[in-house]
Design an enzyme around this catalytic site. Structure first.
Site, short mmCIF file in Angstrom:
data_model
loop_
_atom_site.label_atom_id
_atom_site.label_comp_id
_atom_site.label_asym_id
_atom_site.label_seq_id
_atom_site.Cartn_x
_atom_site.Cartn_y
_atom_site.Cartn_z
CD1 TRP A 132 -4.46 -1.34 8.46
CD2 TRP A 132 -5.22 0.43 7.32
NE1 TRP A 132 -5.07 -1.82 7.33
CE2 TRP A 132 -5.54 -0.77 6.60
CE3 TRP A 132 -5.60 1.66 6.80
CZ2 TRP A 132 -6.22 -0.74 5.39
CZ3 TRP A 132 -6.27 1.68 5.58
CH2 TRP A 132 -6.58 0.50 4.90
CG HIS A 166 2.48 6.91 7.31
ND1 HIS A 166 1.16 7.12 7.66
CD2 HIS A 166 2.47 5.90 6.40
CE1 HIS A 166 0.39 6.28 6.99
NE2 HIS A 166 1.16 5.53 6.23
CG ASP A 175 3.11 3.65 2.55
OD1 ASP A 175 3.18 3.81 3.78
OD2 ASP A 175 2.05 3.40 1.94
CD GLU A 226 -0.36 5.43 2.72
OE1 GLU A 226 -0.85 4.73 1.81
OE2 GLU A 226 0.17 4.94 3.75
CG HIS A 256 4.03 -0.52 3.18
ND1 HIS A 256 3.84 -1.32 4.29
CD2 HIS A 256 2.87 0.17 3.02
CE1 HIS A 256 2.63 -1.12 4.78
NE2 HIS A 256 2.01 -0.23 4.02
CG HIS A 316 0.18 0.53 -1.21
ND1 HIS A 316 -1.15 0.48 -0.86
CD2 HIS A 316 0.77 1.44 -0.39
CE1 HIS A 316 -1.36 1.32 0.15
NE2 HIS A 316 -0.22 1.91 0.45
CG HIS A 357 2.94 2.16 7.79
ND1 HIS A 357 3.29 2.60 6.53
CD2 HIS A 357 3.66 1.04 8.01
CE1 HIS A 357 4.17 1.78 6.00
NE2 HIS A 357 4.42 0.81 6.89
#
Length: 211
Positions: free
Chosen positions: A17, A51, A53, A175, A57, A163, A47
């Site tokens: 990311w 992974h 969350d 994810e 998060h 989220h 992340h």
């Protein structure tokens, strides 16, 4: 029994990311240099790659990854194919997919999977994600785990609404799964994140099993 490893291989070349640290893997002791054993260290964000969350998060003060329910992370899962012309998974898209009643774990295979199949190294901002309306629909349907085939469950720069809806309902988010070699259908999912105290997420090894 057939097993599909849907985990991404962690390496310095793996997309991350924007703003997150790249994975660094360093051999700190080597037999070739006279050491007793090969020993490596790793530096990366929680992340990275495939992974999960944790609620923490996006919901400050909520539970961290070590408190996640393993019963949700292991069990029957449905892989659902989303058409290549779908850019956002919203309520309308999900209604047309007609998820069977009682579906508790769902993994969405989208055009994102082609990035993993072709080993695209640069982060892609046009990936397919689930918007707020789609997230509310999944909560209403009683889904307890949702997985997506890119690095965020939410569309790019629309992270918070999705989220907050999903994590606020205590749904597990997985994810960065690689579904490029997986056909739609029913499987057994095993997804085990690292047990990191106080963390907002954790890398995971995830597999699908079919008898």
């Amino acid at each position: 029994m057939k097993i599909w490893d849907i985990s991404l291989t962690i390496s310095p070349n793996l997309p991350t990311w924007p703003g997150d640290p790249k994975a660094v893997i360093e051999r700190v002791s080597a037999i070739s240099d006279g050491a007793n054993a090969n020993v490596s260290r790793m530096d990366m964000g929680v992340h990275t790659g495939t992974h999960v969350d944790a609620p923490l998060h996006f919901i400050d003060g909520s539970s961290a990854v070590e408190a996640m329910n393993l019963e949700v992370l292991i069990g029957p899962a449905r892989v659902v194919q989303v058409a290549d012309d779908v850019n956002v998974i919203d309520r309308e898209v999900l209604e047309k997919l007609e998820l069977p009643a009682g579906t508790t774990r769902v993994l969405f295979k989208t055009r994102n999977s082609k990035y993993w199949a072709s080993q695209v190294r640069d982060f892609q901002t046009d990936f397919v994600g689930i918007d707020e309306s789609g997230s509310k629909y999944l909560v209403e349907k009683g889904v307890r785990l949702v997985g997506v085939d890119y690095l965020s469950v939410a569309p790019y720069k629309q992270s918070r609404p999705t989220h907050q809806v999903l994590l606020g309902a205590n749904m597990v988010i997985v994810e960065g799964v690689d579904l490029s070699a997986v056909q739609p259908g029913e499987y057994q999912l095993i997804c085990l994140p690292l047990k990191i105290e106080g963390s907002d997420g954790a890398p995971a090894r995830a597999v699908l099993i079919q008898e």
